[in-house]
Write a protein that holds these residues in place. Structure first.
Motif, short mmCIF file in Angstrom:
data_model
loop_
_atom_site.label_atom_id
_atom_site.label_comp_id
_atom_site.label_asym_id
_atom_site.label_seq_id
_atom_site.Cartn_x
_atom_site.Cartn_y
_atom_site.Cartn_z
N LEU A 93 14.91 -41.19 20.99
CA LEU A 93 15.53 -40.49 22.19
C LEU A 93 16.97 -41.19 22.41
N TYR A 94 16.77 -42.46 22.65
CA TYR A 94 18.02 -43.18 23.12
C TYR A 94 18.95 -43.64 22.00
N GLN A 95 18.07 -44.09 20.78
CA GLN A 95 19.15 -44.45 19.75
C GLN A 95 19.51 -43.40 18.49
N GLY A 96 18.31 -42.55 18.45
CA GLY A 96 18.53 -41.52 17.75
C GLY A 96 18.43 -42.00 16.14
N LYS A 97 17.32 -42.72 15.89
CA LYS A 97 16.83 -43.10 14.64
C LYS A 97 16.20 -41.76 14.07
N PRO A 98 16.20 -41.84 12.66
CA PRO A 98 15.47 -40.93 11.96
C PRO A 98 13.86 -41.04 12.32
N ILE A 99 12.93 -40.12 12.54
CA ILE A 99 11.78 -40.00 12.76
C ILE A 99 10.88 -40.53 11.60
N ASP A 100 10.03 -41.64 11.92
CA ASP A 100 9.30 -42.16 10.85
C ASP A 100 7.93 -41.19 10.97
N PHE A 101 8.02 -39.87 10.12
CA PHE A 101 6.84 -39.26 10.21
C PHE A 101 5.65 -39.75 9.69
N ALA A 102 5.60 -40.38 8.65
CA ALA A 102 4.57 -41.08 8.01
C ALA A 102 3.79 -41.80 8.90
N SER A 103 4.34 -42.64 9.64
CA SER A 103 3.65 -43.68 10.68
C SER A 103 2.60 -42.65 11.59
N PHE A 104 3.12 -41.54 12.16
CA PHE A 104 2.27 -40.85 13.01
C PHE A 104 1.32 -39.86 12.45
N LEU A 105 1.68 -39.41 11.13
CA LEU A 105 0.50 -38.65 10.42
C LEU A 105 -0.61 -39.41 9.93
N SER A 106 -0.21 -40.55 9.70
CA SER A 106 -1.34 -41.57 9.27
C SER A 106 -2.27 -41.54 10.24
N ARG A 107 -1.90 -41.68 11.55
CA ARG A 107 -2.98 -41.80 12.62
C ARG A 107 -4.06 -40.71 12.57
N LEU A 108 -3.80 -39.55 11.67
CA LEU A 108 -4.73 -38.39 11.85
C LEU A 108 -5.18 -38.31 10.45
N GLY A 109 -4.84 -39.45 9.46
CA GLY A 109 -5.22 -39.34 8.06
C GLY A 109 -4.57 -38.24 7.08
N LEU A 110 -3.19 -38.45 7.62
CA LEU A 110 -2.24 -37.27 6.90
C LEU A 110 -1.27 -38.30 5.89
N ARG A 111 -1.12 -37.63 4.73
CA ARG A 111 0.10 -38.58 3.96
C ARG A 111 1.19 -37.53 3.71
N LEU A 112 2.35 -38.19 3.72
CA LEU A 112 3.48 -37.38 3.69
C LEU A 112 4.10 -37.85 2.32
N GLN A 113 4.69 -36.83 1.46
CA GLN A 113 5.41 -37.28 0.24
C GLN A 113 6.92 -36.27 0.39
N HIS A 114 7.90 -37.18 0.19
CA HIS A 114 9.09 -36.41 0.30
C HIS A 114 10.06 -36.66 -0.98
N ASP A 115 10.00 -35.68 -1.63
CA ASP A 115 10.86 -35.67 -2.86
C ASP A 115 12.28 -34.82 -2.62
N GLN A 116 13.35 -35.15 -3.45
CA GLN A 116 14.71 -34.58 -3.45
C GLN A 116 15.08 -34.16 -4.61
N PRO A 117 14.32 -32.96 -5.12
CA PRO A 117 14.69 -32.25 -6.42
C PRO A 117 16.06 -31.28 -6.23
N SER A 118 16.59 -31.07 -7.32
CA SER A 118 17.64 -30.22 -7.14
C SER A 118 17.32 -28.78 -6.71
N ALA A 119 18.06 -28.33 -5.77
CA ALA A 119 17.93 -26.80 -5.13
C ALA A 119 18.22 -25.72 -6.14
N ILE A 120 17.07 -25.15 -6.56
CA ILE A 120 17.06 -23.88 -7.63
C ILE A 120 16.72 -22.59 -7.12
N ASP A 121 17.15 -21.28 -7.92
CA ASP A 121 16.89 -20.24 -7.42
C ASP A 121 15.48 -19.79 -7.72
N ARG A 122 15.09 -18.44 -7.83
CA ARG A 122 13.73 -18.13 -8.27
C ARG A 122 13.66 -17.96 -9.57
#
Ligand SMILES: [Zn+2]
Length: 610
Positions: A462-491
């Motif tokens: 809130l005060y510094q506006g750092k990017p949210i570390d989602f994985a650290s919160f998801l892991s508390r509920l046994g969830l894993r996050l995978q973040h890929d950055q593929p090329s944007a494509i059409d159908r």
């Protein structure tokens, strides 16, 4: 009826001539206002408002207020302003009239001219049709600048057979069979926050925990083609779920004002205007009930729990606040949750699918992970530009922050508490009281969580506006996050050209401007910035947003778009080499190695339960 209301009713009844007026004391009495709004069935191009001011000061000002969310500037449509002798007036500013009187009363009148806009209207704006319309609130009534807490009475003079639905309190009707057209209003704040649906209305009523609710529908056709029983039953479910979070209502009664031939929705203290065509209601369009749940939730979070930065009434420039991440974002969090718990149609099949979508959008608009929520909030109700070459959403940031805080609390308290407990505390301490600041929310989260991490959370996100570390919160509920950055494509799997730009025209201006959404896009790399005035692309003149969109649709990877920009120094041609771009692909999975606690917390979260 509480004592204050009895006193107020007595005073207004005196003014109405129903009771004898008490003897005047030596101290000057505070002014009291009697508004009358008159609609003539033979002239629906507008309506007239008269204001009789009792105990009028020698000089006072009346103003059209600015809404913090949608500044429609209805002072532009005030015509035929008149002050009856012995009073006279001057227009002090665009939205302010100054009245001088030598008497104890003053009578002021004016007309609101309506724009002949084709439907759909924005649901919060006034309109009239042969079967009814919407009037009232700050689009119709001026307020006494020197005393916004003055009590008043409102009388509606409507065409024969028309009724009114509003959040205002009706005065005791002369006969129970007559529709209430006289209202008792505690202050200008209440009057200007109460739209009035008028016409040949369909209406239904229900009571939740002793609190009456009204659903009124203005249909453009005489018969209803949707299941009204299901509509009212669904709204009732939403009310029950919402009050279940807070345990009490912020209002004594509530009106859902549904308009055929309108679009959009706007919250008020104890009412909402919502555009809902018969087709929307018969097809149970998912976002109709989402809108109803969202705007109702705002009665608690937004109207009762208010952010610092807004004054109560204001006729000046639109006001801004840093608190919308909480008022809007947390409301988004509960809109989805309430929709699921009531069994209403929602956009994403599961809570996990919804969260996956939210995190994808968070990374897709780069500003979300770079700009502090308070700064994004300041840009939310204004025209594009304040966020520079970034795009971000305070609604999205706030919903994700609430999600992460909810997971933090569930983990720290072993599932005993969740974010509902924060909302209950915020409502108890700030509902109808002092506006909140971010530090107040931090205190409430800390109190519920009982953990030091709450401070770190607010400091970082809130005060510094750092990017949210989602994985650290998801892991508390046994969830894993995978973040890929593929090329944007059409159908068909073909790479998409980077057209992540938009255009807009400033209010009261004619120039078409470009908006950059990502400082790493090919547009930003070419040296173009948000706000640049664009007059042509590849020789084609650009006058409208449609012109711009057509030009974007023609671009391919490898093209060079020649943009003609209008600069203070003259015309400049800027070549933009069109590239492809990457886009986030987020996958959330349940960790097969999760322990018993993580599995239990995850199930509770999925069910929205503690
Ligand atoms: Zn909202």
């Amino acid at each position: 009826m509480d004592r204050l209301r009895i006193l107020l009713l007595t005073f207004v009844l005196q003014l109405a001539g129903t009771l004898p007026v008490v003897a005047q004391t030596k101290t000057p009495a505070s002014p009291v206002l009697h508004y009358t709004l008159r609609i003539d069935a033979n002239d629906l191009s507008g309506y007239t408002v008269s204001i009789r001011v009792y105990h009028a000061p020698h000089r006072f000002r009346l103003a059209m207020a600015t809404h913090h969310e949608y500044d429609d500037r209805y002072w532009r449509f005030v015509t035929d302003f008149h002050a009856e002798a012995p009073a006279s007036f001057t227009r002090e500013d665009s939205a302010v009239w100054s009245i001088t009187t030598s008497g104890e009363e003053a009578l002021v009148s004016y007309r609101i001219r309506l724009l002949p806009l084709p439907p759909p209207h924005f649901s919060q704006r006034p309109f009239l049709s042969p079967v009814g319309g919407l009037v009232g609130d700050l689009h119709s009534f001026m307020y006494l600048v020197e005393d916004t807490h003055t009590p008043c009475r409102l009388t509606l003079q409507l065409p024969y057979g028309w009724e009114a639905a509003t959040g205002l309190d009706p005065m005791p009707a002369p006969a129970a069979s007559e529709p209430p057209l006289d209202f008792l209003v505690s202050s200008a704040l209440q009057l200007l926050d109460a739209p009035i649906l008028v016409g040949r209305l369909h209406s239904w009523h229900f009571v939740v925990d002793g609190t009456p609710h009204e659903v009124a529908y203005l249909s453009m056709t005489p018969t209803l083609s949707f299941d009204s029983i299901a509509l009212v039953a669904n709204i009732q479910k939403i009310v029950r779920q919402t009050v279940g979070i807070f345990n009490s209502f912020p209002y004594r009664h509530y009106s859902f004002l549904l308009e055929d031939a309108s679009a959009g929705a706007l919250e008020h203290g104890n009412s909402v205007t919502i555009g809902a065509t018969a087709a929307d209601l018969s097809s149970a369009r998912p976002d109709i009930y989402g809108e109803i749940a969202h705007e109702l939730f705002h009665s608690w979070n937004g109207m009762s729990i208010r952010p610092s930065g807004f004054t109560e009434l204001n006729y000046g420039p639109q006001q801004l606040t840093t608190g919308l991440w909480f008022n809007e974002g947390v409301t988004m969090f509960y809109t989805d949750l309430i929709g699921r718990k009531t069994g209403m149609p929602v956009d994403d099949s599961t809570r996990l699918a919804h969260l996956t979508n939210l995190i994808t959008r968070y990374y897709r608009d780069t500003g979300n992970s770079v700009l502090p929520p308070g700064r994004v909030s300041l840009a939310d109700y204004v025209q594009p530009g304040p966020l520079g070459d970034y795009s971000a959403s305070t609604h999205l940031q706030g919903e994700l922050l609430a999600t992460c805080m909810d997971m933090l609390i569930r983990d720290a308290t072993n599932g005993q508490y969740c974010f509902d407990d924060v909302m209950r505390r915020v409502y108890r301490h700030h509902g109808g009281q002092e506006p909140f600041r971010d530090t107040d929310i931090e205190n409430e989260v800390t109190a519920v969580c009982g953990c030091k991490e709450a401070h770190t959370f607010f400091e970082d996100y809130l005060y510094q506006g750092k990017p949210i570390d989602f994985a650290s919160f998801l892991s508390r509920l046994g969830l894993r996050l995978q973040h890929d950055q593929p090329s944007a494509i059409d159908r068909q799997g073909r790479p998409l050209p980077d057209t992540r730009v938009f255009s807009w025209i400033l209010r009261d201006d004619t120039s078409l401007r470009i908006g950059i959404t990502n400082p790493n896009s090919c547009w930003a790399m070419a040296g173009i910035h948000t706000g640049d005035i664009i007059t042509a692309i590849n020789g084609l003149p650009m006058h409208t947003r449609s012109d711009f969109q057509t030009a974007m649709n023609r671009l391919h990877i490898g093209d060079t778009a020649l943009l003609r920009l209008k600069k203070e120094t003259g015309t400049k041609i800027v070549p933009v080499y069109i590239t492809g771009y990457s886009t986030p692909l987020i996958t959330l999975t349940e960790d097969p190695a999760a322990n018993t606690k993580q599995r239990r917390l995850l199930q509770q979260w999925k069910d929205g339960l503690r």
